[in-house]
Structure formats: structure tokens, C-alpha cells
Scaffold this motif. Structure first.
Motif, PDB file in Angstrom:
ATOM      1  N   PHE B 156       0.823  -1.212   0.000  1.00 48.88           N
ATOM      2  CA  PHE B 156       0.000   0.000   0.000  1.00 48.88           C
ATOM      3  C   PHE B 156       0.857   1.262   0.000  1.00 48.88           C
ATOM      4  N   MET B 205      -2.449   4.401   4.413  1.00 44.96           N
ATOM      5  CA  MET B 205      -3.094   3.162   3.947  1.00 44.96           C
ATOM      6  C   MET B 205      -2.352   1.937   4.477  1.00 44.96           C
ATOM      7  N   ALA B 208      -2.925   1.545   8.176  1.00 45.08           N
ATOM      8  CA  ALA B 208      -4.257   1.016   8.460  1.00 45.08           C
ATOM      9  C   ALA B 208      -4.299  -0.482   8.207  1.00 45.08           C
ATOM     10  N   ARG B 209      -3.656  -0.891   7.126  1.00 46.15           N
ATOM     11  CA  ARG B 209      -3.646  -2.317   6.803  1.00 46.15           C
ATOM     12  C   ARG B 209      -2.872  -3.105   7.857  1.00 46.15           C
ATOM     13  N   GLY B 212      -4.894  -3.451  11.054  1.00 52.73           N
ATOM     14  CA  GLY B 212      -6.006  -4.399  10.946  1.00 52.73           C
ATOM     15  C   GLY B 212      -5.557  -5.821  10.685  1.00 52.73           C
ATOM     16  N   ILE B 218      -2.428 -14.303  13.213  1.00 50.02           N
ATOM     17  CA  ILE B 218      -2.896 -15.383  14.089  1.00 50.02           C
ATOM     18  C   ILE B 218      -2.365 -16.728  13.612  1.00 50.02           C
ATOM     19  N   ILE B 219      -2.160 -16.867  12.307  1.00 52.66           N
ATOM     20  CA  ILE B 219      -1.663 -18.146  11.787  1.00 52.66           C
ATOM     21  C   ILE B 219      -0.149 -18.248  11.968  1.00 52.66           C
ATOM     22  N   PHE B 220       0.539 -17.167  11.697  1.00 54.87           N
ATOM     23  CA  PHE B 220       2.000 -17.205  11.703  1.00 54.87           C
ATOM     24  C   PHE B 220       2.569 -16.925  13.096  1.00 54.87           C
ATOM     25  N   ILE B 261      -6.749   9.106  10.551  1.00 54.13           N
ATOM     26  CA  ILE B 261      -7.222   9.556   9.236  1.00 54.13           C
ATOM     27  C   ILE B 261      -7.336  11.080   9.215  1.00 54.13           C
TER      28      ILE B 261
END
Lengths: 272, 276
Positions: B156, B205, B208-209, B212, B218-220, B261
């Protein structure tokens, strides 16, 4: 931000044809008999994934035109979803507590029935990098232990077991084991997968989680029987079910001799 | 012909319909976005779940999110800025491929990214296995959280930065160099300031990514309070036992994001004013 909105719109657009599909398949099903509402939604504890998936196939064969949908997550997550009005017809919990709460909240129709029992085991990767040979070794420092989230039955049972072990093995055992925890996973299957992938050194799971899928990657360390717990699994149709008839039939099927044999095949202990 | 005449009069059924449709769409979209936000706030007020905001879980999650996204953004800007400049200015074989590669994480579902990272940096991963021999493990550490954030968010920033740099005219840069400025000075004194609004927009951007980021983390990285449990993971975890806490955290992160923002918009306006 813009891309999120876009993604949301794409997701929405995808939903619309999907729901269209659902309707059309429902109409086809009407020809096969039955009629009315042909979808049954079962919310089941994640440890039931394999056993209930096998039962699903038989059930759908016996009830042509019925679309059985199952959602497997931790019992605590499922309870929250049901409390928030998720459209479920049946709830199968891995612990009495979640079912009791559902019953207290008036969400359950009729009396919940205990349909299987389960025990906990410790699972380690086949290579056993932390060299855990018996349950007592779990307190050794440096072991990367993974547990399910607080509130997930599998984790609550593990804490119960550690509490009992504390009084048998002496001071600090429970604390030493808990200080080895490196991650709390969403449900018991997620924590078992951590071990199957080899990133965690050990986890607590149910005996029934030792499925053929993971047998060549995971080893089981038994928990001494006097320290172990017996997990009882209750099942019940839900008050807000739109297919109460089918819901009852699914509960009957799971508790029937045939259903119990399938559960036993997947390492559950029959309830009676 | 007819259309042109009526347009000049500024009144036609078609025009009215078009602007009506536009306004209705905007209202629909705004409503669709604000309703869930209003619901979150209403729940917090009605259920009095403010107290959950002061819990150690909430505090640790917020601190961890601030810390990890700050580190991620530092690395993304440090590495992404020169990388974007090269993508904007240079021609080299395989450029298209590299360009697409950087976009890939934006299209990849975060859960797939998490599995990919796990298979790379996990104990039996391509990089993880040699590291493990040295006693270095990345999974279940804060480092893993940062890696997941950079993986999904870098795109981003880089994408916006490339656009920003491309819009800086080459002759402006060349004029600075003719005046005796070195390549580096030209970049810091001329190119970067001119591309500033794009860089800020990209950074917001990306941030924000990163904030979030959920599936990959959570997997790694796993989920553990104070170590890998960022705000999105804490919200998911709180759902298991305490809906109020999950809602409170969501409201907090909402307010936090809103402030960022607004701050970014303010910065951009300032930059535009300076240019004038």
C-alpha cells in the motif's frame, strides 16, 4: 480505506448469486420429497469435526433433499454466536458449561442430552523436539506449549488437570507449565495443528483429536488417569430452530446406536 | 443534439436521474458503513462496557499494536521509499515481474499469507529451519507480528509512492542537479517533498492495513497477550469469553483510526498549502 470498501462490495456481490443458488437448489429438493425448510444448521465443537462430518454424509443420504450445514468452532465461540441470534438448529458442546448457559438463556429446546465423553491427552510433534516423555516433563523450562483460548473447554479442562497435578507433583508445577505457554489458539483443533506443523512443542488436546490425518506427525503422551478429566458432550435442539423436526432427528441420530458407533470410531467414549 | 440543448438549460430528466442516483448511492454507502459503527458505540454505551477498556488485556493489545505497527511502518518507509523510486524511474529487465510481485500480498487472502510465512519462517520452514539450528525461532514472537504486518502492508505504501514519484517531473530533478545538487540531495530536497502527499497517503493506507492485520498474524505469530496479541487478535480472543471487552476494543481502535485519518488529511492539506 477505499480498497476495503471495494472488497466489501465485491463480497456483497458474491453473496447475492450464492443466495440465489441456495433458493434454486431448495426448489429442486422439493421434488425429492420433504418440502418446506430443508436446511439444517448444526453448531458443533471443533473436536467433533471428523465424527460429525461422517455422520452428516449418512444423514443426508437418509434424508434426500436435506442440506445439512455444520459450523465447527470452539464451544464458547458457538455459544456467543447463538446468543447473538445466529440461525442454528442444533448445538453440540464440548462442555456442560456452555450448554448450561444456553439453557439458562432460554435458547435450548427440551433437555440437552449427553452423547459422548472424551479425555485429554498431551500431543507432541513426532520428532518430539522438547523431548517430552511423560506428563511431568511439561514443567521443564523452554518448552513451547500452545493452549486454546481462555474459555475454550479444551483449555479449561487443561487448567483443571494442571490444578490436580499441582497437588500431586508439588508446588509450582502448574505455574511452571503455564509459563511455557507461547500462544493461545482459537480452538482445540488449531492448537493441535500447531503441534502437527511442528512449531509448538506440545499442546493439550482430546483423545479424539488424534485423528488418522495427523498420526504420522504427532505423538500422544498420556495424562495419568487420576489427574485426567472426563469431558461430557451435551447436544440439544435450539429453541429458535426453523426446522425443529430435522433438528430432533439429528439429535436422535447422533445418540442412536449407529451414531454412537461412528463416534467411537473417532475415539470418543459412548455416553452410557 | 437534443441532449446538448437540454444540458445547456441545465435541466433534464436524465440529469436529475443521474444525480439522484449518485446521491442515493452515496447515502446508501455512507449508511452501510456508519450503521455498524453506530451499533458498536451504542452497545458500548448501553452495556456500559467502558470498564473493559482499562483491562490489562486491552492495554497490552493496544501497546503492542502501536509498537509493532510503528516498527513495521519504519521498515516499510525505510525500504519502500528507495524501492518505489527505482520502480518509478528505472527501467530494468524483469521490472514488470517485480512490480506484480509487490502487488501480490494485496490480493492474497491474509490467511494464505500467514500460511506462506509459517512455511517460510516456521521451525521446518525454508528460512526457519536453518535459523532454528542457531536457536533462533520466529514463530510466537513479536518479530513474527512485524513480519506479517510488513508482508501485507508494504504494497500500500510502495504503490502510492511509485505514483507520487512518477508525477514529479524529471526536468525539475535535472534542474536541481544542474544547480549542483547531488543525487541524494535532489531526492531529499526536491523529489520527496514534491511526492509528499502521495507518500503520506500511502503510509496511512499501509498503516491502516498493518493495524487491521489479523489472518496472517494469528496463523504465523500465534496469539499471546503482550507478545503477539495485537488489537484484532485481542478482539477475536475476547469474543470467546467477554463480548463487552471485544466491543470496547473495537470502539477504541475505531476512535484511534479516526484520529489518524483526520491527522493524515490535515497533513495533506498543510502540504498542499505549502505548495501553493
Amino acid at each position: 480505506m477505499r480498497s476495503r470498501v471495494l472488497a466489501g462490495m465485491v463480497a456483497l456481490c458474491c453473496l447475492i448469486p450464492a443466495s440465489g443458488c441456495g433458493v434454486s437448489s431448495g426448489q429442486e429438493n422439493d421434488n425429492a420429497g420433504g418440502g418446506g425448510d430443508d436446511t439444517l444448521t448444526v453448531f458443533a465443537a471443533s473436536s467433533l469435526t471428523d465424527a460429525f462430518s461422517e455422520l452428516e454424509k449418512t444423514f443426508e443420504k437418509r434424508h434426500p433433499g436435506v442440506d445439512l450445514r455444520q459450523s465447527f468452532e470452539s464451544s464458547s465461540t458457538l455459544l456467543t454466536q447463538i446468543q447473538q441470534g445466529a440461525p442454528a438448529d442444533v448445538f453440540a458442546s464440548a462442555a456442560q458449561e456452555e450448554m448450561d448457559t444456553a439453557a439458562e438463556d432460554g435458547l435450548v429446546s427440551g433437555e440437552p442430552r449427553t452423547f459422548v465423553r472424551n479425555r485429554e491427552v498431551v500431543m507432541v510433534p513426532e520428532e518430539n523436539p522438547a523431548n517430552i516423555e511423560e506428563f511431568r516433563d511439561m514443567s521443564r523450562p523452554g518448552i513451547k506449549l500452545v493452549l486454546a483460548e481462555d474459555g475454550v473447554p479444551a483449555a479449561d479442562y487443561a487448567l483443571e488437570i494442571l490444578g490436580k497435578a499441582e497437588s500431586e507433583y508439588g508446588d509450582g508445577f502448574e505455574e511452571d507449565v503455564l509459563s511455557n505457554v507461547v500462544s493461545r489458539e482459537a480452538d482445540v483443533r488449531a492448537s493441535v495443528n500447531r503441534v502437527a506443523l511442528g512449531d509448538a512443542d506440545a499442546t493439550f488436546g482430546y483423545a479424539s483429536d488424534y485423528t488418522p490425518d495427523i498420526r504420522d506427525r504427532v505423538k500422544v503422551i498420556q495424562i495419568p488417569p487420576d489427574l485426567n478429566i472426563v469431558a461430557t458432550y451435551p447436544i440439544a435442539a435450539l429453541e429458535d430452530s426453523e426446522s425443529p423436526e430435522l433438528a430432533r432427528e439429528w439429535v436422535d441420530f447422533v445418540t442412536s446406536g449407529e451414531g454412537q458407533r461412528v463416534m467411537e470410531k473417532w475415539n470418543f467414549e459412548p455416553a452410557s | 443534439m437534443k441532449g446538448r440543448v437540454s444540458r445547456r438549460r441545465g435541466f433534464s430528466v436524465g440529469d436529475a436521474l443521474a444525480s439522484g442516483l449518485g446521491v442515493a448511492s452515496l447515502a446508501l454507502l455512507a449508511g452501510f458503513i456508519s450503521l455498524p459503527i453506530i451499533s458498536l458505540v451504542l452497545w458500548t454505551v448501553n452495556e456500559d462496557s467502558w470498564r473493559a477498556m482499562a483491562s490489562p488485556v486491552t492495554r497490552d493489545a493496544l501497546l503492542l499494536s502501536v509498537r509493532t505497527t510503528a516498527i513495521s511502518m519504519f521498515i516499510i518507509i525505510l525500504v519502500g521509499t528507495p524501492a518505489a523510486y527505482v520502480l518509478a524511474r528505472a527501467q530494468f529487465p524483469g521490472k514488470r515481474l517485480v512490480d506484480s510481485l509487490i502487488d501480490l500480498p494485496a490480493v492474497l487472502p491474509p490467511s494464505a499469507a500467514g500460511i506462506a510465512l509459517l512455511l517460510t519462517f516456521g521451525r521446518f520452514g525454508l528460512v526457519g529451519e536453518p535459523l532454528d539450528a542457531f536457536g533462533i525461532r520466529i514463530t510466537f514472537t513479536t518479530v513474527a507480528v512485524v513480519l506479517a504486518e510488513i508482508f501485507v502492508a508494504a504494497h500500500f505504501y510502495v504503490r502510492q509512492a511509485v505514483v507520487g514519484f512518477s508525477q514529479v517531473r524529471r526536468d525539475v530533478e535535472e534542474a536541481a542537479m544542474v544547480d549542483g545538487a547531488g543525487r541524494f540531495a535532489t531526492f531529499t530536497k526536491v523529489t520527496a517533498p514534491l511526492a509528499f502527499p502521495a507518500l503520506v497517503a500511502g503510509a496511512v493506507m499501509a498503516w491502516a492495513r498493518a493495524l487491521g492485520e489479523f489472518g496472517g498474524t494469528i496463523i504465523f505469530a500465534g496469539s499471546f497477550q503482550g507478545v503477539t496479541q495485537t488489537v484484532p487478535l485481542a478482539i477475536f480472543s475476547a469474543l470467546q469469553s467477554d463480548l463487552d471487552a471485544a466491543v470496547a476494543l473495537s470502539v477504541m481502535v475505531l476512535g484511534f483510526a479516526f484520529v489518524v485519518i483526520l491527522a493524515a488529511k490535515f497533513l495533506l492539506r498543510k502540504a498542499a498549502d505549502l505548495e501553493d
